[in-house]
Design a protein around this motif. Structure first.
Motif, PDB file in Angstrom:
ATOM      1  N   GLU A  55      -9.301  10.453 -15.742  1.00 45.33           N
ATOM      2  CA  GLU A  55      -7.834  10.506 -15.848  1.00 45.33           C
ATOM      3  C   GLU A  55      -7.305  11.496 -14.827  1.00 45.33           C
ATOM      4  O   GLU A  55      -7.984  12.446 -14.418  1.00 45.33           O
ATOM      5  CB  GLU A  55      -7.434  10.939 -17.266  1.00 45.33           C
ATOM      6  N   ALA A  56      -6.047  11.262 -14.419  1.00 44.32           N
ATOM      7  CA  ALA A  56      -5.463  12.098 -13.365  1.00 44.32           C
ATOM      8  C   ALA A  56      -5.051  13.452 -13.931  1.00 44.32           C
ATOM      9  O   ALA A  56      -4.523  13.525 -15.037  1.00 44.32           O
ATOM     10  CB  ALA A  56      -4.255  11.393 -12.771  1.00 44.32           C
ATOM     11  N   PRO A  57      -5.309  14.524 -13.195  1.00 42.10           N
ATOM     12  CA  PRO A  57      -4.756  15.817 -13.585  1.00 42.10           C
ATOM     13  C   PRO A  57      -3.238  15.801 -13.389  1.00 42.10           C
ATOM     14  O   PRO A  57      -2.709  14.896 -12.745  1.00 42.10           O
ATOM     15  CB  PRO A  57      -5.441  16.793 -12.632  1.00 42.10           C
ATOM     16  N   VAL A  69       2.898  10.499   3.030  1.00 45.67           N
ATOM     17  CA  VAL A  69       1.963   9.509   3.568  1.00 45.67           C
ATOM     18  C   VAL A  69       2.525   8.113   3.398  1.00 45.67           C
ATOM     19  O   VAL A  69       2.378   7.260   4.276  1.00 45.67           O
ATOM     20  CB  VAL A  69       0.596   9.628   2.867  1.00 45.67           C
ATOM     21  N   LEU A 117       2.524  20.672   3.421  1.00 40.52           N
ATOM     22  CA  LEU A 117       1.731  19.861   4.350  1.00 40.52           C
ATOM     23  C   LEU A 117       1.779  20.450   5.751  1.00 40.52           C
ATOM     24  O   LEU A 117       0.751  20.591   6.423  1.00 40.52           O
ATOM     25  CB  LEU A 117       2.291  18.435   4.391  1.00 40.52           C
ATOM     26  N   PHE A 124       0.870   4.496  -2.533  1.00 44.97           N
ATOM     27  CA  PHE A 124       0.852   5.914  -2.167  1.00 44.97           C
ATOM     28  C   PHE A 124       1.998   6.641  -2.865  1.00 44.97           C
ATOM     29  O   PHE A 124       1.844   7.775  -3.327  1.00 44.97           O
ATOM     30  CB  PHE A 124       0.986   6.078  -0.648  1.00 44.97           C
ATOM     31  N   ILE A 158      -6.376   8.765  -0.769  1.00 44.88           N
ATOM     32  CA  ILE A 158      -5.247   9.226  -1.578  1.00 44.88           C
ATOM     33  C   ILE A 158      -5.617   9.209  -3.060  1.00 44.88           C
ATOM     34  O   ILE A 158      -5.299  10.138  -3.806  1.00 44.88           O
ATOM     35  CB  ILE A 158      -4.002   8.351  -1.310  1.00 44.88           C
ATOM     36  N   ALA A 159      -6.346   8.144  -3.487  1.00 45.80           N
ATOM     37  CA  ALA A 159      -6.697   8.053  -4.908  1.00 45.80           C
ATOM     38  C   ALA A 159      -7.621   9.199  -5.303  1.00 45.80           C
ATOM     39  O   ALA A 159      -7.421   9.854  -6.333  1.00 45.80           O
ATOM     40  CB  ALA A 159      -7.366   6.704  -5.190  1.00 45.80           C
ATOM     41  N   PHE A 160      -8.616   9.488  -4.457  1.00 47.95           N
ATOM     42  CA  PHE A 160      -9.535  10.580  -4.778  1.00 47.95           C
ATOM     43  C   PHE A 160      -8.811  11.919  -4.770  1.00 47.95           C
ATOM     44  O   PHE A 160      -9.120  12.807  -5.571  1.00 47.95           O
ATOM     45  CB  PHE A 160     -10.704  10.605  -3.783  1.00 47.95           C
ATOM     46  N   TRP A 161      -7.852  12.059  -3.856  1.00 41.82           N
ATOM     47  CA  TRP A 161      -7.070  13.305  -3.832  1.00 41.82           C
ATOM     48  C   TRP A 161      -6.312  13.494  -5.148  1.00 41.82           C
ATOM     49  O   TRP A 161      -6.338  14.554  -5.760  1.00 41.82           O
ATOM     50  CB  TRP A 161      -6.077  13.275  -2.661  1.00 41.82           C
ATOM     51  N   ARG A 162      -5.685  12.381  -5.593  1.00 41.34           N
ATOM     52  CA  ARG A 162      -4.824  12.492  -6.772  1.00 41.34           C
ATOM     53  C   ARG A 162      -5.654  12.743  -8.041  1.00 41.34           C
ATOM     54  O   ARG A 162      -5.243  13.464  -8.935  1.00 41.34           O
ATOM     55  CB  ARG A 162      -4.002  11.204  -6.900  1.00 41.34           C
ATOM     56  N   TYR A 163      -6.843  12.108  -8.101  1.00 40.08           N
ATOM     57  CA  TYR A 163      -7.653  12.230  -9.317  1.00 40.08           C
ATOM     58  C   TYR A 163      -8.700  13.325  -9.179  1.00 40.08           C
ATOM     59  O   TYR A 163      -9.489  13.542 -10.077  1.00 40.08           O
ATOM     60  CB  TYR A 163      -8.356  10.905  -9.621  1.00 40.08           C
ATOM     61  N   ASN A 168      -7.899   4.467   3.481  1.00 43.20           N
ATOM     62  CA  ASN A 168      -6.781   5.382   3.216  1.00 43.20           C
ATOM     63  C   ASN A 168      -6.446   5.434   1.738  1.00 43.20           C
ATOM     64  O   ASN A 168      -6.185   6.499   1.188  1.00 43.20           O
ATOM     65  CB  ASN A 168      -5.537   4.905   3.965  1.00 43.20           C
ATOM     66  N   LEU A 169      -6.422   4.245   1.127  1.00 39.91           N
ATOM     67  CA  LEU A 169      -6.092   4.196  -0.298  1.00 39.91           C
ATOM     68  C   LEU A 169      -7.125   5.006  -1.090  1.00 39.91           C
ATOM     69  O   LEU A 169      -6.779   5.734  -2.025  1.00 39.91           O
ATOM     70  CB  LEU A 169      -6.057   2.744  -0.774  1.00 39.91           C
ATOM     71  N   TYR A 191      -5.689  23.152   9.610  1.00 42.68           N
ATOM     72  CA  TYR A 191      -6.044  21.907  10.268  1.00 42.68           C
ATOM     73  C   TYR A 191      -5.455  21.830  11.663  1.00 42.68           C
ATOM     74  O   TYR A 191      -5.173  20.753  12.156  1.00 42.68           O
ATOM     75  CB  TYR A 191      -5.579  20.717   9.434  1.00 42.68           C
ATOM     76  N   LEU A 206       0.828  -1.201   0.000  1.00 41.12           N
ATOM     77  CA  LEU A 206       0.000   0.000   0.000  1.00 41.12           C
ATOM     78  C   LEU A 206       0.867   1.259   0.000  1.00 41.12           C
ATOM     79  O   LEU A 206       0.553   2.242  -0.696  1.00 41.12           O
ATOM     80  CB  LEU A 206      -0.895   0.000   1.231  1.00 41.12           C
ATOM     81  N   ALA A 255      -5.706  11.259   5.108  1.00 39.62           N
ATOM     82  CA  ALA A 255      -5.035   9.966   5.253  1.00 39.62           C
ATOM     83  C   ALA A 255      -4.059  10.009   6.420  1.00 39.62           C
ATOM     84  O   ALA A 255      -3.936   9.041   7.177  1.00 39.62           O
ATOM     85  CB  ALA A 255      -4.314   9.602   3.966  1.00 39.62           C
ATOM     86  N   VAL A 301      -4.614  13.920   1.342  1.00 35.46           N
ATOM     87  CA  VAL A 301      -3.359  13.546   1.992  1.00 35.46           C
ATOM     88  C   VAL A 301      -3.467  13.781   3.490  1.00 35.46           C
ATOM     89  O   VAL A 301      -3.096  12.927   4.308  1.00 35.46           O
ATOM     90  CB  VAL A 301      -2.204  14.364   1.392  1.00 35.46           C
ATOM     91  N   LEU A 302      -4.006  14.941   3.860  1.00 37.71           N
ATOM     92  CA  LEU A 302      -4.100  15.254   5.284  1.00 37.71           C
ATOM     93  C   LEU A 302      -5.080  14.312   5.986  1.00 37.71           C
ATOM     94  O   LEU A 302      -4.813  13.853   7.094  1.00 37.71           O
ATOM     95  CB  LEU A 302      -4.535  16.707   5.460  1.00 37.71           C
ATOM     96  N   THR A 334      -6.294  17.929   0.666  1.00 40.61           N
ATOM     97  CA  THR A 334      -7.251  17.441   1.664  1.00 40.61           C
ATOM     98  C   THR A 334      -7.124  15.936   1.879  1.00 40.61           C
ATOM     99  O   THR A 334      -7.065  15.473   3.015  1.00 40.61           O
ATOM    100  CB  THR A 334      -8.684  17.766   1.216  1.00 40.61           C
ATOM    101  N   LEU A 376       1.168   7.279  -6.344  1.00 38.46           N
ATOM    102  CA  LEU A 376       0.173   8.336  -6.478  1.00 38.46           C
ATOM    103  C   LEU A 376       0.746   9.704  -6.132  1.00 38.46           C
ATOM    104  O   LEU A 376       0.035  10.702  -6.212  1.00 38.46           O
ATOM    105  CB  LEU A 376      -1.022   8.039  -5.567  1.00 38.46           C
TER     106      LEU A 376
END
Lengths: 167, 398, 103
Positions: free
Chosen positions: A116-118, A51, A128, A43, C47-52, C43-44, A136, A39, C65, C62-63, C60, A46
């Motif tokens: 598709e990814a930006p 993380v 961060l 990350f 991160i995936a939704f953040w990236r795409y 978590n995955l 945060y 996993l 996660a 990443v934080l 958001t 990605l």
């Protein structure tokens, strides 16, 4: 990229299945660590470097080790291999398959499928940290409080009740 | 000319990679880095085993190995041959797969950790933005390897040794990471090359701006060294392998090449954590005095690394082993509070960096030093007068 | 770059595996391990939704996660401490055998 994803996905899923299916507890934990590392690889792919490393540090370095310790303290490491296929067990697997089917159907049915990814954003540790300290900061403090409470709670739970002259 | 010499390895690699077709370059570059790291540090391992045996011999008033080659310099070769030709014994009750994988799980993460260490100017394999976190994250993998070795051998002593080893490693990881966090706080970066850059330059033209010359840096470096000794299971923290108590801990059932791998892993871990200490506190590859800045950066790094190794050998020859309860008390009751106070002192130092009046530096030094000294003396007083800690009584020896 | 739904399917598979383990296995530690796997699947997804997602620079996912990893650590520590306490009391770590409220 594609190849790396599929290799890592295979490693992660294989590790997870082994962690849940192997009869010996120690093997389960080691396979769990493999799944966690897989996993972390995802990350990294990605683009979430921080993380990914935090994942390895916390899950492999802390959670897996804690599990190992709990196994040794409860003498489960040398317990005879336990793999009982029972009716409730099969029922559990059935429920899980059903859940996976529902989730997969939802994913396939949503409009997200072909997204598709930006272009990759630059995630610096500095950015961060600035987020954590500005927007945060309250969640961060709450997590800190939670971790402190968990630390104290875990110590008190695991402490032998000496007052009662425990075993 | 000196510039070229300083960048010799970087230029050499660029030239070699440039000789190959473009499609290969993406793969070739990391391969060269990995090969160089493995080659150099495996060589250093061989040299260190000889230095250690010779040095310990001298400390104990004997000669050390002197039979193989002139002054025994070929001893590592003989040791290596012996290790390779020994029979590989696996206990019948052992868990074969885990027993086989344990040495690999030990060495691989440690080798990975070298990827982020800057050995010289521009001489770093991967410059991650979170390099320090990477180092600690992969370092955490060795704990599982110790457990794998101890458990799979099916031997009481090896399981006890593994338990001791893991307990010790997680306990001392806390001060180790926290003392590094102080540096991150002041340097403002987790990337190791930029931490080295933050220590560039000289006060008044002669005193290097290394973190070790600040109160929190000095305390942090000492705490880091102690925690690093414990992390790499070296004397006086070699309880997991205490020969006189639990034979060799998790290494009992290992022989031949697998044992050699563990041995290699332990020394590589020592080098890696020393290199991290040098990077964080001792200015990395920077020269200590400005008029020697022409010496190539990797030579300075190597010299500092050898100095650290010598210190560890000296410690091993001098200090007696601790007891488990002393070890845990020391980590949790002494080092942890001290390292937290050190973090506060580092924040103070960073916050007062703008002070410009005459003698500001001395004031900051005295302030930080006083806080640390007070904490140190209060802690040691509290620990030595804790209930149940009377003067030591000897029951059998007079 | 693999498409988003590849990550979502992987995450769903991990979640289902963790669920199956938590429902099937009798050993308390393994139940906890299953729950950890389910958390990781979440978590995955973050991160995936953040990236795409539409605005990755907001960080958001990443934080989120990171907070989730912190909470999972706390959960594991408390859970394992509970298991050890239960073992001290009942001399067993099989969840089916721990069925008495009497202390």
């Amino acid at each position: 990229m594609e190849t790396a994803f599929y290799v890592l996905a295979a490693v992660t899923v294989a590790g997870a299945v082994a962690a849940m299916a192997l009869p010996r507890l120690v093997h389960c934990t080691l396979c769990l660590a493999v799944a966690f590392v897989g996993l972390a690889g995802h990350f990294l792919l990605l683009g979430a470097e921080f993380v990914s490393f935090a994942q390895v540090l916390v899950y492999v370095g802390a959670v897996a080790i804690l599990v190992v310790f709990a196994m040794l303290l409860t003498r489960s490491a040398d317990a005879p291999p336990a793999w009982v296929v029972s009716r409730p067990g099969l029922l559990g697997v059935g429920v899980a398959v059903l859940v996976f089917g529902c989730l997969a159907a939802t994913v396939a049915g949503s409009g997200l499928a072909g997204r598709e990814a930006p272009p990759a954003p630059e995630v610096t540790v500095k950015a961060l940290g600035e987020r954590l300290m500005a927007e945060y900061v309250v969640p961060l403090e709450v997590v800190g409080l939670l971790l402190t409470a968990a630390l104290i709670g875990a110590v008190i739970l695991a402490l032998e009740d000496r007052a009662k002259g425990g075993t | 000319m000196m510039e070229t010499l300083d960048q010799l390895f970087v230029l050499l690699k660029r030239w070699v990679v440039g000789e190959f077709p473009a499609a290969w370059r993406l793969w070739l570059s990391p391969l060269i880095d990995a090969g160089a790291i493995i080659g150099v540090f495996a060589g250093l391992f061989a040299v260190t085993t000889l230095l250690e045996r010779k040095g310990l011999g001298r400390l104990q008033n004997r000669m050390g190995p002197n039979r193989v080659g002139p002054f025994g310099v070929l001893q590592p070769l003989a040791d290596g041959l012996k290790m390779l030709t020994k029979e590989d014994i696996v206990p019948r009750a052992a868990d074969r797969v885990v027993h086989f994988l344990a040495p690999i799980a030990m060495v691989t993460p440690i080798l990975l950790a070298y990827a982020v260490l800057p050995f010289g100017r521009n001489l770093v394999a991967v410059d991650f933005d979170a390099g320090l976190l990477f180092f600690f994250a992969v370092g955490a993998g060795t704990e599982l390897a110790v457990f794998m070795a101890g458990w799979s051998s099916r031997n009481k002593y090896s399981l006890l040794g593994a338990m001791r080893g893991i307990a010790q490693m997680i306990s001392y990881e806390v001060p180790l990471v926290l003392s590094a966090v102080a540096v991150v706080l002041v340097a403002g970066s987790l990337s190791l090359p930029s931490i080295v850059d933050s220590q560039a330059g000289y006060h008044w033209g002669w005193l290097a701006r290394w973190h070790v010359f600040t109160p929190w840096g000095l305390a942090g470096f000492i705490l880091f060294l102690i925690a690093a000794t414990a992390e790499s299971n070296r004397s006086p923290f070699d309880l997991p392998e205490g020969e006189s108590e639990i034979i060799a801990g998790h290494l009992i059932e290992y022989s031949g090449f697998k044992y050699a791998l563990f041995f290699l892993g332990e020394y590589l871990g020592l080098f890696a954590v020393s290199a991290l200490g040098i990077t964080l506190f001792l200015g990395g590859w920077q020269a200590p005095v400005p008029f020697l800045a022409w010496v190539p950066s990797y030579l300075w790094f190597g010299a500092k690394l050898l100095g650290c190794i010598a210190l560890f050998i000296w410690l091993r020859g001098t200090m007696p082993r601790l007891r488990t309860d002393q070890l845990m008390n020391f980590a949790w009751k002494f080092m942890l509070p001290l390292v937290l106070v050190n973090l506060v002192v580092a924040a103070l130092w960073h916050g007062t960096a703008a002070w410009g009046f005459f003698g500001a530096g001395a004031t900051r030094w005295l302030l930080g030093g006083a806080v640390l000294w007070l904490t140190y003396s209060a802690l040691s007083h509290a620990l030595f007068t804790a209930p149940g800690r009377g003067p030591r009584t000897y029951r059998y020896a007079d | 770059m693999p498409p988003l739904h590849a990550y979502l399917l992987l995450s769903a598979a991990l979640f289902a595996i963790g669920l199956a383990g938590a429902l099937t296995r009798r050993h308390a530690i393994l139940v906890l391990v299953g729950i950890e796997l389910m958390l990781n699947a979440a978590n995955l997804n973050f991160i995936a939704f953040w990236r795409y997602g539409a605005r990755p620079e907001a960080l958001t996912g990443v934080l989120f996660a990171m907070f989730s990893i912190g909470i999972a650590a706390a959960e594991a520590a408390v859970g394992l401490a509970l298991i050890i306490a239960v073992y001290r009391h009942f001399r067993t770590t099989t969840v089916n055998d721990v069925n008495e409220l009497r202390g």
